[in-house]
Design an enzyme around this catalytic site. Sequence first.
Site, PDB file in Angstrom:
ATOM      1  N   CYS A  23       0.854  -1.185   0.000  1.00  0.00           N
ATOM      2  CA  CYS A  23       0.000   0.000   0.000  1.00  0.00           C
ATOM      3  C   CYS A  23       0.892   1.237   0.000  1.00  0.00           C
ATOM      4  O   CYS A  23       1.920   1.271   0.676  1.00  0.00           O
ATOM      5  CB  CYS A  23      -0.916   0.013   1.211  1.00  0.00           C
ATOM      6  SG  CYS A  23      -2.322  -1.113   1.063  1.00  0.00           S
ATOM      7  N   VAL A  45      -0.951  -5.812   4.484  1.00  0.00           N
ATOM      8  CA  VAL A  45      -0.088  -6.284   3.402  1.00  0.00           C
ATOM      9  C   VAL A  45       1.344  -6.276   3.935  1.00  0.00           C
ATOM     10  O   VAL A  45       1.615  -5.710   4.990  1.00  0.00           O
ATOM     11  CB  VAL A  45      -0.214  -5.407   2.138  1.00  0.00           C
ATOM     12  CG1 VAL A  45      -1.609  -5.515   1.540  1.00  0.00           C
ATOM     13  CG2 VAL A  45       0.145  -3.956   2.433  1.00  0.00           C
ATOM     14  N   PRO A  46       2.290  -6.909   3.233  1.00  0.00           N
ATOM     15  CA  PRO A  46       3.654  -6.980   3.774  1.00  0.00           C
ATOM     16  C   PRO A  46       4.260  -5.631   4.137  1.00  0.00           C
ATOM     17  O   PRO A  46       4.981  -5.534   5.133  1.00  0.00           O
ATOM     18  CB  PRO A  46       4.431  -7.682   2.653  1.00  0.00           C
ATOM     19  CG  PRO A  46       3.415  -8.585   2.024  1.00  0.00           C
ATOM     20  CD  PRO A  46       2.139  -7.783   2.039  1.00  0.00           C
ATOM     21  N   GLU A  47       4.023  -4.600   3.337  1.00  0.00           N
ATOM     22  CA  GLU A  47       4.565  -3.275   3.655  1.00  0.00           C
ATOM     23  C   GLU A  47       3.576  -2.194   3.231  1.00  0.00           C
ATOM     24  O   GLU A  47       2.907  -2.321   2.199  1.00  0.00           O
ATOM     25  CB  GLU A  47       5.885  -3.006   2.912  1.00  0.00           C
ATOM     26  CG  GLU A  47       6.999  -3.984   3.207  1.00  0.00           C
ATOM     27  CD  GLU A  47       7.852  -3.592   4.395  1.00  0.00           C
ATOM     28  OE1 GLU A  47       7.644  -2.487   4.958  1.00  0.00           O
ATOM     29  OE2 GLU A  47       8.737  -4.388   4.751  1.00  0.00           O
ATOM     30  N   THR A  48       3.517  -1.146   4.032  1.00  0.00           N
ATOM     31  CA  THR A  48       2.837   0.087   3.639  1.00  0.00           C
ATOM     32  C   THR A  48       3.884   1.186   3.567  1.00  0.00           C
ATOM     33  O   THR A  48       4.659   1.380   4.507  1.00  0.00           O
ATOM     34  CB  THR A  48       1.741   0.467   4.644  1.00  0.00           C
ATOM     35  OG1 THR A  48       0.715  -0.527   4.635  1.00  0.00           O
ATOM     36  CG2 THR A  48       1.121   1.813   4.283  1.00  0.00           C
TER      37      THR A  48
END
Length: 263
Positions: A23, A45-48
Amino acid sequence: MKKIEFYQIDAFTDQLFGGNPACVVLLDEWLSDGLLLKIAMENAVPETAFFVADGEAFHLRWFTPDHEMDLCGHATLATAHVLKTILNYQGDKIIFNSKSGLLEVTVADEQYTLNFPSRNPEPAELPEIISRSLKKQPKEVLKSRDYVLVYDDEQDIRDLVPDREVLNQINLDPGGIIITAKGDKVDFVSRFFVPQASIFEDPVTGSAHCSLIPYWAEKLGKTEMSALQLSDRLGKLQCVSLGDRVLISGTARTYAAGFFFID
């Protein structure tokens, strides 16, 4: 009530539902660290990636659902993709200020090339907990930010199923465990695991390639390489070793766009 724009991007892939989802959140000013982490947890999600304009550059930060990271490749690529394809950024070179210093992303023919610091891994002892989590032991162990476990061939990487319950006894914050081997149809393959994290296996890990690229450049005697991260979503990366820097290239697809609201 504050309305904030965000996008979800699949990075290091040319297909929706492939690569690694990130994101990307546009901010006009920084929110508190606690609120940034809550947003990342909500996104799941894995990373924002959060960014704020900083003169002619952009200040960029990355959060997993668990904590802030010092470096993230796929969310940097995703942010560049949003700037270029959605926000109409006119240049072909984007500069980010980050916890890992100045990061440069160049754009050409829908391909994004990250210029990241090299993290050359050094020989290391394998912690007993990591060893117990593996049915097959690596032939070589190294460490930079992450542990790098080298195996004989690609099939070893595909087959490996670490014992998550055992691995969760170790805290490698902010690092993880890379497993890697020479590839069958590419130069090298890898997977990436993060003990105690909400998302145990990261689909595609750009920052891990800061260690993989110098290692395989030396082993293979070449500076330009192709790589696959063998998660279920599969990630495709083109890699170049520049000594103290590495170039990591890939493509991205936009999955979603919208707004969220905070008090």
